[in-house]
Design an enzyme around this catalytic site. Sequence first.
Site, PDB file in Angstrom:
ATOM      1  N   SER A  62       0.840  -1.197   0.000  1.00 45.94           N
ATOM      2  CA  SER A  62       0.000   0.000   0.000  1.00 45.94           C
ATOM      3  C   SER A  62       0.880   1.254   0.000  1.00 45.94           C
ATOM      4  O   SER A  62       1.688   1.436  -0.911  1.00 45.94           O
ATOM      5  CB  SER A  62      -0.949  -0.055   1.194  1.00 45.94           C
ATOM      6  OG  SER A  62      -1.956   0.905   1.098  1.00 45.94           O
ATOM      7  N   ASP A 111      -9.382  -5.129  -4.803  1.00 44.93           N
ATOM      8  CA  ASP A 111      -8.781  -4.141  -3.896  1.00 44.93           C
ATOM      9  C   ASP A 111      -9.529  -2.822  -4.063  1.00 44.93           C
ATOM     10  O   ASP A 111      -9.430  -2.167  -5.100  1.00 44.93           O
ATOM     11  CB  ASP A 111      -7.292  -3.964  -4.224  1.00 44.93           C
ATOM     12  CG  ASP A 111      -6.552  -3.124  -3.189  1.00 44.93           C
ATOM     13  OD1 ASP A 111      -7.176  -2.225  -2.590  1.00 44.93           O
ATOM     14  OD2 ASP A 111      -5.353  -3.359  -2.992  1.00 44.93           O
ATOM     15  N   HIS A 117      -7.805  -5.505  -0.233  1.00 48.02           N
ATOM     16  CA  HIS A 117      -6.587  -4.765   0.092  1.00 48.02           C
ATOM     17  C   HIS A 117      -5.851  -5.367   1.283  1.00 48.02           C
ATOM     18  O   HIS A 117      -4.631  -5.303   1.354  1.00 48.02           O
ATOM     19  CB  HIS A 117      -6.946  -3.310   0.396  1.00 48.02           C
ATOM     20  CG  HIS A 117      -5.767  -2.421   0.615  1.00 48.02           C
ATOM     21  ND1 HIS A 117      -4.972  -1.976  -0.418  1.00 48.02           N
ATOM     22  CD2 HIS A 117      -5.233  -1.887   1.757  1.00 48.02           C
ATOM     23  CE1 HIS A 117      -4.014  -1.205   0.057  1.00 48.02           C
ATOM     24  NE2 HIS A 117      -4.147  -1.146   1.376  1.00 48.02           N
TER      25      HIS A 117
END
Length: 341
Positions: free
Chosen positions: A128, A287, A315
């Site tokens: 991320s 995601d 995610h």
Amino acid sequence: MTASMIPTSDNAASDRSISEGRDLKRGQLAVGDGHSIAWSISGPEDGVPLVLLHGGPGAGSSDEMHGMFTGALFRNLPVRSILFDQRGCGASAPLGSVEANTTDHLIADMEQLRTLLHIENWIVAGGSWGTTLALRYAVAHPKRCRALLLRAVTIWSDEKFSWALEGRKTLKAQPWKALSNLVGTDDWRSILTAYHGAVFGPDIERALEAACTWVAYENAFSKSKPGDFDEIYAGLDPETAMIKARIGLHYWKNRAFLDAAENTDGLFTGVDCLADIPISIVHGTRDHICHPKFLAYWRRALPQARIAMVPDAGHSPEHPALEQAFRQITADAVAAQQTNR
């Protein structure tokens, strides 16, 4: 490079542990500007060094993250894993501080930590927000990177913010209504400005409410199926949410401090220097935080990257198949390092 698909497995990531003869060492490193960062290192002395960058911005790390590199997959592929809490996060101090806290500061901190640990070069991994930091570190210090291993890549142009603060309402309206209703606007630019102002404002009660709403909204979309906002909000620790919101909004409002005009993305500036560095990316097909459409920009900027899509994964790194996919690209990278010795 065309993305491959990784099949879902119910047996993935069942053996997270840091107890397999991996000594865990900790420390605090004063990095300047009144900041110190908490770090830990685990694994055999002769293991391939790997620094894992946590997400957020503002999430912090945990000892459990060292367990990503243990188990049967790594029995003959020793990894020396390094974690640190970025400025203002986790066990670093001062907690929640955004003073002298930019992407360039974090890159410099990584170099100080690498030097402290007497590491010549390392595999750089991240998920991320950690993918942004990993990429910008690699561009700044390509000779220090053996490989880049990335999970859930993002971008920093208007497309990111409009998706995050407006587009997700098409997935589930409840979290987005809570986000927009609190500040009385449904325009993504105004939402971002309002939350930054509230969280950093003088009204402590309002700041805590805004911080918890911001974090609960993000968490509601972390899995492949959006969650219930009210339930997530009720389960938050307000002080922890405040830290995450402060650091996160600081970076969002300043577009990760990338050198870019408002409607462009400076994330990929200078990536030509990475042509000889192996890059692997895993990304969930569902995601909702880092939309899979963002991968198009990474493919264009880094055509040498190997990209693997994980069906039905969201995610969250806790998704078994997504975690297993990340562990697999790590094992592949470590094996390649041993072959090249």
